[in-house]
Scaffold this active site. Structure first.
Site, short mmCIF file in Angstrom:
data_model
loop_
_atom_site.label_atom_id
_atom_site.label_comp_id
_atom_site.label_asym_id
_atom_site.label_seq_id
_atom_site.Cartn_x
_atom_site.Cartn_y
_atom_site.Cartn_z
N CYS B 176 0.84 -1.20 0.00
CA CYS B 176 0.00 0.00 0.00
C CYS B 176 0.88 1.25 0.00
O CYS B 176 0.60 2.24 -0.68
CB CYS B 176 -0.91 0.03 1.24
SG CYS B 176 -1.88 -1.48 1.47
N HIS B 180 0.98 5.23 -1.40
CA HIS B 180 0.31 6.08 -0.41
C HIS B 180 1.23 6.47 0.74
O HIS B 180 0.76 6.65 1.86
CB HIS B 180 -0.95 5.39 0.11
CG HIS B 180 -1.96 5.15 -0.96
ND1 HIS B 180 -2.66 6.16 -1.56
CD2 HIS B 180 -2.38 4.01 -1.57
CE1 HIS B 180 -3.47 5.67 -2.49
NE2 HIS B 180 -3.32 4.35 -2.50
N ARG B 224 -12.76 -0.47 -3.10
CA ARG B 224 -11.54 0.33 -3.26
C ARG B 224 -10.30 -0.53 -2.95
O ARG B 224 -9.31 -0.50 -3.67
CB ARG B 224 -11.61 1.56 -2.35
CG ARG B 224 -10.40 2.49 -2.35
CD ARG B 224 -10.04 3.06 -3.72
NE ARG B 224 -9.12 2.20 -4.45
CZ ARG B 224 -8.73 2.40 -5.70
NH1 ARG B 224 -9.19 3.42 -6.40
NH2 ARG B 224 -7.90 1.56 -6.29
N CYS B 228 -7.34 -1.82 -5.37
CA CYS B 228 -5.93 -1.55 -5.10
C CYS B 228 -5.11 -2.83 -5.27
O CYS B 228 -4.07 -2.82 -5.92
CB CYS B 228 -5.73 -1.02 -3.68
SG CYS B 228 -6.06 0.75 -3.50
#
Lengths: 205, 267
Positions: B176, B180, B224, B228
């Site tokens: 992730c 991010h 979402r 991802c």
């Protein structure tokens, strides 16, 4: 004084212990949870993400900021994976490189055609040719890359190696190890080298 | 690729001439968003969700109106602002969607696999879950996000989510944090929130479910995360998996204090 733990107090104490998970315990539980996450998907893909290789495991552990000696170890083992084309030719066709840089196809669970070559997704993270204004900024701009550095063999080798295995020169780089992980072929990488270094490439105009 | 197609469409709408400066492009996209925000198509999902909530359904032919979303049976106002959270009856930390599924099973008598069967709509196929989640989230609009991370299982979920956030794997070596972990970055023209930055997290986490222009439907937070992992070249994430909820709790830690603005509107 004699103390007897009531079940309620014991429960609170046990709960208290649970909040004190060590990092190792948290990691072990996260690994278990991760393995239970992809039960309906492609088994081969699941096996591949369940099992981290050494670089992935260390970069996860150190959150992409490993201590210097660990970083050096990662770079050493990753550098040992570098393979250059047997033909000795590092620079291909920049036009094909541009297509690969634009293309995001491949290796997602909805990409059904294994015969269609994978793309490189390069513009997702890098500015490259100036004509493409839809570029990402996760990686550095590569506009004028060859104009600034020339295209001697040393820089060709550097670029080829960077795309083949980015962690050979920078441990825990955000950039996928495109050659090492089998995302791009040797030939595709030579086309990307040309996109960055060929004097005729729009990158260097 | 979907992203390119949609961006091409967006650019055609908002750009009067070729080769604009980057800043103008960004401004154009923001203007486009503002225009759409004045009439968010998600309103339709919200209304359908409310209808579904109140309609007797399932083998027991009862509505969801007595569903306990964490604030007691029948309390919807403010419930989404405190989800995910631990529920003693299931002994699990649950998000909006997994909790709705629990109520469909316990109140309405659906089988668990029926409740979880159709989470993401497709062309020609509605998802009740997308509508219900829109309704429940909208009932917290304007409230502050206040996800509890106090119960041992909530704390455990946070710690697991934290590990998963940094876990690199697969042919792209992605976690992730690959996308991010820094402020002010983009994939193509899409801005990326830094999810450990309260400023970014508060804006992003509180705007799901959201109508996605590129997909022509409302998508949920579960979708979402599934999306991802798709981009990350991971396999298909199981719907309402423990990992998905752990990641939500991790994000909520940084998003807490943000104002709920769901259903949102996104690319």
């Amino acid at each position: 004084m004699k103390t007897i733990l009531s079940p309620a107090v014991a429960a609170v104490l046990i709960a208290g212990c649970a909040t004190q998970l060590s990092d190792d315990e948290a990691r072990q539980r996260a690994e278990r949870v991760f393995r239970e996450t992809f039960t309906h998907g492609n088994r081969q893909m699941a096996a591949r993400v369940d099992q981290q290789d050494e670089a992935q495991a260390l970069c996860s552990l150190y959150r992409n900021d490993p201590p210097r000696e660990i970083a050096a170890k990662i770079e050493q083992t990753q550098a040992a994976t570098l393979r250059y084309p047997t033909s000795g030719k590092l620079m291909g066709d920049w036009r094909q490189g541009e297509k690969i840089a634009q293309d995001g196809y491949g290796m997602r669970f909805t990409d059904p055609d294994p015969k269609r070559p994978n793309g490189g997704n390069c513009y997702n993270c890098h500015q490259i040719a100036p004509q493409e204004i839809s570029f990402g900024t996760v990686g550095p701009s590569l506009y004028r890359f060859g104009k600034l550095r020339g295209n001697a063999e040393a820089i060709q080798k550097y670029v080829y190696g960077k795309i083949y295995n980015s962690e050979a020169s920078l441990a825990c780089s955000n950039m996928p190890r495109f050659g090492h992980n089998g995302v791009l072929t040797e030939e595709q990488i030579t086309h990307l080298v040309a996109l960055l270094l060929d004097p005729d490439s729009p990158v260097n105009k | 690729m979907r992203i390119e197609r949609v961006l091409a469409g967006l650019l055609a709408v908002i750009l009067p001439c070729a080769a604009p400066a980057q800043q103008d492009t960004q401004k154009g996209i923001e203007r486009y968003r503002q225009l759409l925000a004045e009439g968010n198509p998600a309103d339709l999902w919200e209304a359908r969700g409310e209808q579904l909530w109140k309609t007797p359904r399932g083998p027991k032919n009862v509505s969801l109106e007595q569903c306990d979303l964490g604030l007691g049976p029948g309390v919807v106002k403010g419930a989404a602002a405190r989800l995910p959270r631990y529920f003693p009856d299931t002994d699990r930390v649950q998000d909006i969607e997994s909790r709705l599924a629990t109520c469909m099973v316990t109140l309405q008598g659906f089988k668990p696999e029926e409740a979880l069967r159709n989470p993401f709509s497709a062309p020609g196929r509605h998802s009740d879950m997308e509508a219900l989640a829109s309704f429940v989230a909208a009932e917290s609009k304007g409230m502050k996000l206040d996800v509890p991370i106090r119960h041992p299982k909530e704390i455990e979920a946070f710690r697991i989510g934290e590990q998963l956030f940094y876990r690199r794997a697969g042919p792209y070596d992605f976690a992730c944090v690959s996308c991010h972990g820094e402020n002010g970055k983009r994939i193509r023209l899409q801005e990326l929130p830094r999810l450990t930055d309260p400023g970014d997290a508060q804006k992003i986490f509180t705007s799901w479910p959201a109508y996605r222009v590129s997909q022509g439907t409302v998508r949920t937070m579960q979708h979402r995360l599934y999306d991802c992992y798709w981009q990350m070249r991971h396999p298909q994430m199981d719907y309402t998996s423990e990992a998905s909820i752990a990641l939500m709790v991790y994000m909520a830690k940084y998003a807490n204090g943000g104002t709920i603005n769901a259903p949102g509107l996104k690319r």
